[in-house]
Design a protein around this motif. Structure first.
Motif, short mmCIF file in Angstrom:
data_model
loop_
_atom_site.label_atom_id
_atom_site.label_comp_id
_atom_site.label_asym_id
_atom_site.label_seq_id
_atom_site.Cartn_x
_atom_site.Cartn_y
_atom_site.Cartn_z
N MET A 1 0.83 -1.18 0.00
CA MET A 1 0.00 0.00 0.00
C MET A 1 0.88 1.26 0.00
O MET A 1 0.56 2.22 -0.68
CB MET A 1 -0.90 -0.01 1.22
N ARG A 2 1.96 1.21 0.77
CA ARG A 2 2.85 2.37 0.82
C ARG A 2 3.41 2.70 -0.56
O ARG A 2 3.51 3.87 -0.93
CB ARG A 2 4.00 2.12 1.80
N VAL A 3 3.77 1.67 -1.31
CA VAL A 3 4.33 1.88 -2.65
C VAL A 3 3.29 2.53 -3.56
O VAL A 3 3.61 3.45 -4.31
CB VAL A 3 4.82 0.54 -3.24
N THR A 4 2.06 2.07 -3.46
CA THR A 4 0.99 2.63 -4.29
C THR A 4 0.77 4.10 -3.97
O THR A 4 0.64 4.94 -4.88
CB THR A 4 -0.33 1.85 -4.07
N VAL A 5 0.74 4.43 -2.69
CA VAL A 5 0.55 5.83 -2.28
C VAL A 5 1.73 6.68 -2.76
O VAL A 5 1.55 7.78 -3.28
CB VAL A 5 0.37 5.95 -0.75
N ARG A 6 2.95 6.16 -2.60
CA ARG A 6 4.14 6.88 -3.03
C ARG A 6 4.10 7.17 -4.53
O ARG A 6 4.41 8.28 -4.97
CB ARG A 6 5.39 6.07 -2.69
N ARG A 7 3.72 6.16 -5.31
CA ARG A 7 3.63 6.34 -6.77
C ARG A 7 2.58 7.37 -7.14
O ARG A 7 2.78 8.19 -8.04
CB ARG A 7 3.32 5.02 -7.44
N LEU A 8 1.45 7.33 -6.46
CA LEU A 8 0.38 8.29 -6.74
C LEU A 8 0.82 9.71 -6.41
O LEU A 8 0.57 10.64 -7.17
CB LEU A 8 -0.88 7.92 -5.94
N LEU A 9 1.50 9.88 -5.28
CA LEU A 9 1.98 11.21 -4.91
C LEU A 9 2.99 11.73 -5.93
O LEU A 9 2.96 12.89 -6.31
CB LEU A 9 2.63 11.17 -3.52
N LYS A 10 3.88 10.85 -6.38
CA LYS A 10 4.88 11.24 -7.37
C LYS A 10 4.21 11.63 -8.68
O LYS A 10 4.56 12.63 -9.31
CB LYS A 10 5.86 10.10 -7.61
N LYS A 11 3.21 10.84 -9.10
CA LYS A 11 2.48 11.11 -10.33
C LYS A 11 1.76 12.45 -10.29
O LYS A 11 1.68 13.16 -11.27
CB LYS A 11 1.47 9.98 -10.58
N CYS A 12 1.26 12.81 -9.10
CA CYS A 12 0.51 14.06 -8.95
C CYS A 12 1.41 15.26 -8.66
O CYS A 12 0.91 16.36 -8.44
CB CYS A 12 -0.51 13.91 -7.83
N GLY A 13 2.74 15.04 -8.62
CA GLY A 13 3.67 16.15 -8.43
C GLY A 13 3.87 16.57 -6.99
O GLY A 13 4.27 17.70 -6.72
N TYR A 14 3.59 15.68 -6.04
CA TYR A 14 3.77 16.00 -4.62
C TYR A 14 5.26 16.17 -4.33
O TYR A 14 6.08 15.41 -4.84
CB TYR A 14 3.20 14.87 -3.77
N PRO A 15 5.66 17.13 -3.51
CA PRO A 15 7.08 17.36 -3.23
C PRO A 15 7.75 16.13 -2.60
O PRO A 15 7.24 15.58 -1.62
CB PRO A 15 7.07 18.52 -2.22
#
Length: 39
Positions: A1-15
């Protein structure tokens, strides 16, 4: 789950510097929400 959240944040441009805090927050909230669910 952590990996999925991390990928989503990266995709959305999260710092990148704030991603760990955001992932921990999401996981904590998910655990709290699932606390009352019986399997």
């Amino acid at each position: 789950m952590r990996v999925t959240v991390r990928r989503l944040l990266k995709k959305c441009g999260y710092p990148p510097g704030l991603q760990k805090i955001a992932v921990d927050t999401v996981v904590k909230h998910t655990e709290l929400m699932a606390g009352g669910i019986e399997i």
